[in-house]
Design a protein around this motif. Structure first.
Motif, mmCIF file in Angstrom:
data_model
loop_
_atom_site.group_PDB
_atom_site.id
_atom_site.type_symbol
_atom_site.label_atom_id
_atom_site.label_comp_id
_atom_site.label_asym_id
_atom_site.label_seq_id
_atom_site.Cartn_x
_atom_site.Cartn_y
_atom_site.Cartn_z
ATOM 1 N N ASP A 1 31.837 65.910 133.923
ATOM 2 C CA ASP A 1 31.087 65.433 134.943
ATOM 3 C C ASP A 1 29.719 64.774 134.528
ATOM 4 O O ASP A 1 29.509 63.732 135.126
ATOM 5 C CB ASP A 1 30.304 66.934 136.014
ATOM 6 C CG ASP A 1 31.501 67.315 136.628
ATOM 7 O OD1 ASP A 1 32.672 66.907 136.902
ATOM 8 O OD2 ASP A 1 31.310 68.283 137.214
ATOM 9 N N ILE B 1 39.863 63.832 137.027
ATOM 10 C CA ILE B 1 40.890 63.774 138.066
ATOM 11 C C ILE B 1 42.260 64.342 137.342
ATOM 12 O O ILE B 1 42.906 64.911 138.454
ATOM 13 C CB ILE B 1 41.133 62.101 138.562
ATOM 14 C CG1 ILE B 1 41.866 62.418 140.066
ATOM 15 C CG2 ILE B 1 42.196 61.672 137.574
ATOM 16 C CD1 ILE B 1 41.693 60.867 140.444
ATOM 17 N N LEU C 1 42.679 67.947 138.750
ATOM 18 C CA LEU C 1 42.909 68.211 140.543
ATOM 19 C C LEU C 1 44.235 67.740 140.609
ATOM 20 O O LEU C 1 44.965 68.389 141.574
ATOM 21 C CB LEU C 1 41.675 67.334 141.064
ATOM 22 C CG LEU C 1 40.543 67.596 140.797
ATOM 23 C CD1 LEU C 1 39.642 66.453 141.450
ATOM 24 C CD2 LEU C 1 40.027 68.939 141.637
ATOM 25 N N LYS D 1 41.018 71.071 150.242
ATOM 26 C CA LYS D 1 39.731 71.028 149.674
ATOM 27 C C LYS D 1 39.971 70.225 148.387
ATOM 28 O O LYS D 1 39.084 69.370 148.170
ATOM 29 C CB LYS D 1 39.484 72.507 149.005
ATOM 30 C CG LYS D 1 39.240 73.355 150.334
ATOM 31 C CD LYS D 1 39.029 74.701 149.754
ATOM 32 C CE LYS D 1 38.496 75.701 150.998
ATOM 33 N NZ LYS D 1 38.149 77.039 150.412
ATOM 34 N N ILE D 2 41.205 70.318 147.633
ATOM 35 C CA ILE D 2 41.580 69.321 146.329
ATOM 36 C C ILE D 2 41.711 67.871 146.732
ATOM 37 O O ILE D 2 41.117 67.198 146.203
ATOM 38 C CB ILE D 2 42.959 70.094 145.632
ATOM 39 C CG1 ILE D 2 42.448 71.290 145.202
ATOM 40 C CG2 ILE D 2 43.130 69.116 144.610
ATOM 41 C CD1 ILE D 2 43.794 72.074 144.553
ATOM 42 N N SER E 1 40.141 66.445 149.052
ATOM 43 C CA SER E 1 38.825 65.946 149.346
ATOM 44 C C SER E 1 37.913 65.556 148.070
ATOM 45 O O SER E 1 37.534 64.548 147.862
ATOM 46 C CB SER E 1 37.668 66.967 149.884
ATOM 47 O OG SER E 1 36.383 66.520 150.124
ATOM 48 N N ASP E 2 38.229 66.380 147.046
ATOM 49 C CA ASP E 2 37.609 65.973 145.556
ATOM 50 C C ASP E 2 38.251 64.912 145.006
ATOM 51 O O ASP E 2 37.685 64.060 144.443
ATOM 52 C CB ASP E 2 37.755 67.394 144.727
ATOM 53 C CG ASP E 2 36.555 68.485 145.163
ATOM 54 O OD1 ASP E 2 35.828 68.328 146.141
ATOM 55 O OD2 ASP E 2 37.203 69.751 144.887
ATOM 56 N N SER F 1 37.135 61.479 146.714
ATOM 57 C CA SER F 1 35.726 61.373 146.191
ATOM 58 C C SER F 1 35.598 60.459 145.021
ATOM 59 O O SER F 1 35.041 59.631 144.683
ATOM 60 C CB SER F 1 35.039 62.485 145.973
ATOM 61 O OG SER F 1 34.516 63.056 147.367
ATOM 62 N N ILE F 2 36.659 61.299 143.977
ATOM 63 C CA ILE F 2 36.804 60.553 142.804
ATOM 64 C C ILE F 2 37.226 58.962 142.776
ATOM 65 O O ILE F 2 36.659 58.097 142.221
ATOM 66 C CB ILE F 2 37.603 61.115 141.684
ATOM 67 C CG1 ILE F 2 36.757 62.668 141.338
ATOM 68 C CG2 ILE F 2 37.996 60.720 140.449
ATOM 69 C CD1 ILE F 2 37.513 63.781 140.569
#
Length: 255
Positions: free
Chosen positions: A24, A56, A59, A91-92, A94-95, A98-99
């Motif tokens: 991150d 990524i 995920l 949930k995954i 959504s992440d 975002s990436i």
């Protein structure tokens, strides 16, 4: 205007974060560097790509594992388990979104408009195709079709832009590799994927036989070529689908 000292410090911070597996923070450092709107060096370009790849890939792997589990529970008729798995997937997703959205923004607003380097441009277009491909893996219906269409456009533009690069250029080879994977895994255009891969290998082999290459370029190129050859061997064992010529692909995704 960005100073060389600022760029050096951010790159150092990114590499340090990578060593500590704090991806991150690696991404944060490279995002700041990219937003300076400068022509990235090969080392900076590689760090930028790696930062988001490290973010990524776990995920994508987690989503794929859950997808397999969901399919198994659907076969077993376990509706409540399917619902719970789908909640985790959302949930995954959504992440993931975002990436992907952040990468697209950086490419479109801060990298592609400011590059005059052919290799960089092909690299960024390939990366754009990659992240739309990742979106196509989990999106559904109209959003999936849009992601596939955008990915196809990016990969095809990268191939056109790469025409001036040598057949053994690692950036060009990587672009063709990922484009063929996209055609095979996402579009299901298997014969077209194999044609792209075979053409890439044939051109590269001719280049190897006719020129001497420096060790670093040779090793990078051969690594990618081996991946393409492995794909060809694996794909050749599969039963090809029917209407998968390029015309069908373009018509299917309204290009």
């Amino acid at each position: 205007m960005a100073s060389s000292a600022e760029r050096h410090d951010l790159l150092f911070a990114a590499k340090l974060s990578e060593q500590a597996k704090r991806y991150d923070e690696m991404g944060d450092a490279m995002k700041k560097l990219v937003m300076m709107k400068v022509e990235l060096s090969p080392e900076e370009r590689s760090a930028f790509s790696m930062a988001y790849k490290k973010a990524i890939e776990p995920l994508r792997s987690s989503w794929g594992i859950l997808q397999q589990g969901k399919s198994n529970e659907e076969i077993n008729g376990a509706k409540q388990k399917v619902i719970r798995i789908r909640e985790f997937q959302e949930k995954i997703e959504s992440d993931l979104s975002s990436i992907c959205d952040e990468v697209m923004s950086l490419l479109d607003k801060h990298l592609l408009p400011f590059t005059t380097n052919d290799e960089n441009r092909v690299f960024y277009l390939k990366m754009k195709g990659d992240y739309y491909r990742y979106m196509a893996e989990y999106k559904t219906e109209s959003e999936k079709k849009k992601a596939i269409s955008n990915s196809l456009k990016a990969y095809q533009t990268a191939i056109v832009e790469a025409e001036g690069l040598p057949p053994l250029n690692p950036i060009m080879l990587g672009s063709n590799l990922n484009y063929s994977v996209f055609l095979y895994d996402i579009v299901k255009a298997r014969r077209r994927a194999m044609a792209v891969a075979r053409r890439t290998v044939d051109a590269a082999v001719g280049e190897i036989e006719s020129k001497k290459l420096n060790k670093e370029v040779y090793e990078d190129s051969m690594t990618i070529l081996d991946l393409i050859k492995d794909n060809l061997a694996r794909w050749a064992a599969d039963v090809p689908l029917g209407s998968d010529d390029l015309f069908f692909v373009l018509r299917r995704f309204s290009l």
